[in-house]
Structure formats: C-alpha cells, structure tokens
Write an enzyme that holds these catalytic residues in place. Structure first.
Site, PDB file in Angstrom:
ATOM      1  N   GLU A   1       0.746  -1.292   0.084  1.00 46.92           N
ATOM      2  CA  GLU A   1      -0.013   0.063  -0.214  1.00 46.92           C
ATOM      3  C   GLU A   1       0.969   1.279  -0.005  1.00 46.92           C
ATOM      4  OE1 GLU A   1      -2.711  -0.268   3.422  1.00 46.92           O
ATOM      5  OE2 GLU A   1      -3.576  -2.070   2.423  1.00 46.92           O
TER       6      GLU A   1
ATOM      7  N   GLU B   1      -5.607  -8.690   0.819  1.00 41.15           N
ATOM      8  CA  GLU B   1      -6.012  -8.406   2.121  1.00 41.15           C
ATOM      9  C   GLU B   1      -7.816  -8.140   1.934  1.00 41.15           C
ATOM     10  OE1 GLU B   1      -4.496  -5.016   4.416  1.00 41.15           O
ATOM     11  OE2 GLU B   1      -2.484  -5.872   4.258  1.00 41.15           O
TER      12      GLU B   1
END
Ligand code: IFM
Length: 471
Positions: free
Chosen positions: A193, A377
């Site tokens: 991320e 995720e």
C-alpha cells in the site's frame, strides 16, 4: 498443500457442528472458489504482530518513534509487544496449519535484518529463515512483503521517502533478503500500500513519520514506486523461481448524485486512489488529472524513472475494504459524503462488496496488461469478545461470505484472480487505532497472549477441509 485441520474440527463450537451458519458460509456449488488452485490464506505484517522491538539487534523503526509520541496512537498503544509473535511464531504457524489455511502473507521488518551500513543482522535474518522454513515444511504457500511501513528510523533521519536515496537503499535490502531467503518464498511483494505510506505518512500525518504536506505525499509516492521498480529486477536475478509483485490498496468511489459534477468527483476519487498507483505500474505514466487536482504537487521524476517503475509484474496484490460516497467540491474535486443507514464496521467503514467486483472488472478493461491478481487483504474490524471460550463474529462471517462471492463474480467476468488472503490471521496493532480495532479471524487476549479461534476462522477451515476432501 492444506494440512490436516482435525485439530480445529475436534473443537468446533456446537452451532458450527450443527450446521446452519456453516451451510450458509459454504460457497454455492458453481462457485470458482471450489477450484483447488484458488489459494486461500491469511495475512499479517511485522510491526503489527512481532513485538520484540529491542531484541536481537533490531533497530528502531519510524513506528517505534511515532507511537511513542503522546496522542499519535489511540490509548498510547505501541507495537513493542503486539502479539509477541517473535517468541510465539511456532505456535502461530501450528494454528495457521491447523486451520488448513493454504497461504500465509507476512512482512519482514527491515530494521531487524540490516544495520545503517547495510551489514546483515544474522539473528534477525535467522528468525525469518526459521519461520519460512517451517511454513514450507507445513506446505503453506509463502507471500513475503518487504516493506509494510516499518522504515528504519535511521533512513527517516535522512529524509525517509522524501529522499531519493531511500529507494536505492530499499533495492540493497531487497538484494540481501532475496539472496538470503531464496527458495523459501513463493511470492515477493515489494511494498504494501504505497498510497498509505505516502498519503497517511507524509500527506496528512496520521501515520508515521507524521508529516503533513501535499507535495511531500506525491514525492514520497514517486520514491516508493521507484524503490519498487529498482527492486523487481534484483528479486528476479536472485530468486528466479518466485513470483514478483506489489500490493496496492484500492478504493471504490461512487457519486452522490447523477449530476455531472458528482460523476466527475467520483472519477477523480478513483484516479487519486487507484490510477495513481496502477497507471505508473502498468502504463508507465502518472494520470495527469491528478496534478490538475493539486497544481504544483508534481513529483520530481528523473529520466528513466517511469520505465523502471513499470517493470513487468508476475502478480498484482489488491487490498480492498470499503467504498466512499463522494460529491463535487469546488476546491479539491471531491469530498466524502457518508451515507446514512448503511452497514459499517468497527472502523466506521461501509461494507460494500460490489465495489471489489466492480473495481476488478474495471481494471481488466483499463489495463490490457493487468497481471494475475491476488486479493492480498480483505476483512473487517469488530469489537469481538470471548464468551465461554468462543467468539461469535457474525458480522465478519457475513462480510467474508459476501466479499468472496464478489471475487467469484469477478473471476466469472474474466478477471484472473488466483487467491485471497484474510486480513488478518489474528487481532493485532491497528496502527493509529492501536489494539482497540480487531481485524483477526483469531482473537488475541493481549494480557495473556491467548489465541482464540473465532467462528469465522472455523468456517473458513470447514470450507477448506470440504474442498480438500472433494479434490
Ligand atoms: O491493518 C491494515 C494493514 O496493515 C494494511 N491494510 C489495511 C489494514 C486495515 O486497516
């Protein structure tokens, strides 16, 4: 691949054994999730679970520094102990295996494995070698993220991700890790991320290192992506058999009304959250409307950088959590307009599984070279309590079921999705929210470090056992 999950099934809570919830969790017969080669696993990250921040030569990270500043993390929590996984890793691997989970996504703490001069820290390296070797012995597919936000503090002291040199130090770190760990890693992800590292760390200061400047955010983003691009060929050279990729968080933005202005706002939201990462990786350029939104924030890009950043990927990791409802805002293009009466999680995030499907199918249309995807995720936080030895995390069960159905729909629409990792294996240090927010499918009692398998994990394990039996 999957292990004998009998340890879990012997202790299934009565309602699960009886069936109703279990039956409702099981995917329909025509679901692609029944395919044996669709990898189902769980994910964690070093600073969120390891603890042992001062042991065996680990150096301070930006999160040690940031969380020690009063007011930065809820309740003054830090990752100093976390889930004590550094000492309990063997039992944690047993637990993972007993659930029949087929994949495990973990991250390496950069400050644990090398010092400021680049000298390897053998004790830190040995920890990851033992862990990865054990996972391999158990037949668990290993996804290793090199950078999940715990930058060594000594690099931040020299400018962190605002300093171009950090990208080259990252390539050195990737070199060391892939030479040391080759053969034990199935898939390397360079970064987790980068949007969050850049925007929360350097753009609004909610995360370490706590800086707040729009221009910093874009420059940090460019250096993070450059670090990724420099590392990919290094990983390829040192560990050719593994897959190489990166993990991006993506956001669904939907318009608050049919007006052209709100439609444009939703588009800009997705440009800022998704194209900002995916365009440089997959097209080799930054989306120009991004800088129209924030004039003067263009990062400094040197010749050849975009080619480096767009090195071919073996996989793209996608993290998805919620959607944002947006309306036009004269100044910045979009503003968040929270919807009333929608289902939300403990984080206040809206539960919106269709967003995952719609984004994935949209990416397939936008990027002709979209690599195979892993959902690296997906999950939710809830205020889970242990009652009579059980955790009834009903909302999570429903959340997972609906998001897995969205993944199935995207696969049926032609998106090449190879696997899905629950976030997270266990409750852990949720960054600025400390230990209050519980994302795990395993409950952690932080006063005793006792792990309690939640009902959601039991049901995932039950499905995996059934799938294995049918194979
Ligand atoms: O806990 C985080 C994780 O570290 C990165 N992705 C989002 C999760 C939930 O906020």
């Amino acid at each position: 691949m999957a292990n004998d999950a009998s340890a879990v099934f012997d202790t299934l809570s009565p309602a699960v054994s009886r069936g109703s919830l279990a039956d409702s969790f099981t995917p329909p017969a025509d679901s692609t999730l029944w395919r044996k080669n669709f990898l189902l696993g769980a994910a964690t990250a070093s600073y969120q679970i390891e603890g042992a921040v001062n042991e065996d030569g680990r150096l301070p990270s930006i999160w040690d520094t940031f969380s020690a500043i009063p007011g930065k993390v809820l309740a003054g929590d830090t990752g100093a102990v976390a889930c004590d996984h550094y000492h309990r890793w063997e039992a944690d691997v047993e637990m993972l295996a007993s659930l029949g989970l087929e994949g495990y996504r973990l991250s390496i703490a950069w400050p644990r494995v090398m010092d400021a001069a680049g000298v390897p820290n053998r004790k830190g390296l040995d920890f990851y070698k033992r862990l990865l070797n054990r996972l391999k012995e158990k037949g668990i597919t290993t996804f290793v993220t090199l950078y999940h936000w715990d930058l060594p503090q000594h690099l931040e002291d020299r400018g962190g991700w605002l300093n171009r040199d950090t990208a080259y130090r990252f390539a050195d770190y990737a070199d060391l890790m892939s030479r040391e760990l080759a053969g034990t890693v199935d898939a390397w992800a360079t970064l987790n991320e980068p949007w969050c590292s850049a925007y929360l760390g350097y753009g609004n200061g909610h995360h370490a290192p706590g800086l707040a400047n729009d221009r910093f955010a874009t420059q940090a983003m460019h250096h993070l992506l450059l670090a990724h691009g420099l590392a990919v060929p290094v990983l390829r050279a040192n560990d050719p058999a593994s897959q190489k990729g990166i993990v991006a968080n993506i956001g669904r933005g939907t318009p608050n009304s049919d007006s052209a202005a709100d439609q444009r706002a939703a588009h800009l939201f997705e440009v800022q959250h998704n194209a900002w990462i995916l365009d440089p990786l997959l097209k080799g350029s930054y989306p120009q409307d991004l800088f129209e939104l924030w004039p003067g924030t263009e990062p400094l890009v040197l010749d050849g950088d975009m080619q480096t950043i767009s090195a071919p990927l073996d996989f793209l990791g996608i993290n998805y959590y919620f959607r944002t409802n947006v309306a036009s805002d004269g100044a910045h293009g979009f503003r968040d307009v929270p919807l009333e009466g929608v289902e939300r999680t403990q984080m206040g995030w809206e539960v919106y599984p269709d967003g995952l499907r719609d984004l994935l199918t949209g990416f397939k249309k936008t990027y002709h070279n979209l690599p195979p995807i892993y959902i690296t995720e997906n999950g939710m936080a809830s205020d889970d309590q242990v009652t009579d030895g059980h955790v009834e995390d009903t909302q999570r069960i429903s959340f997972l079921k609906r998001h897995l159905a969205a993944v199935d729909q995207a696969i049926k629409a032609g998106v090449d999705i190879r696997g899905y990792f629950l976030w997270s294996l266990m409750d852990n240090f949720e960054w600025a929210f400390g230990y209050e927010r519980r994302f795990g499918v395993v409950h952690v009692d932080y006063s005793t470090q006792k792990r309690t398998i939640k009902r959601s994990a039991e049901l995932v394990a039950k499905f995996l056992k059934e799938r294995k039996a049918r194979a």
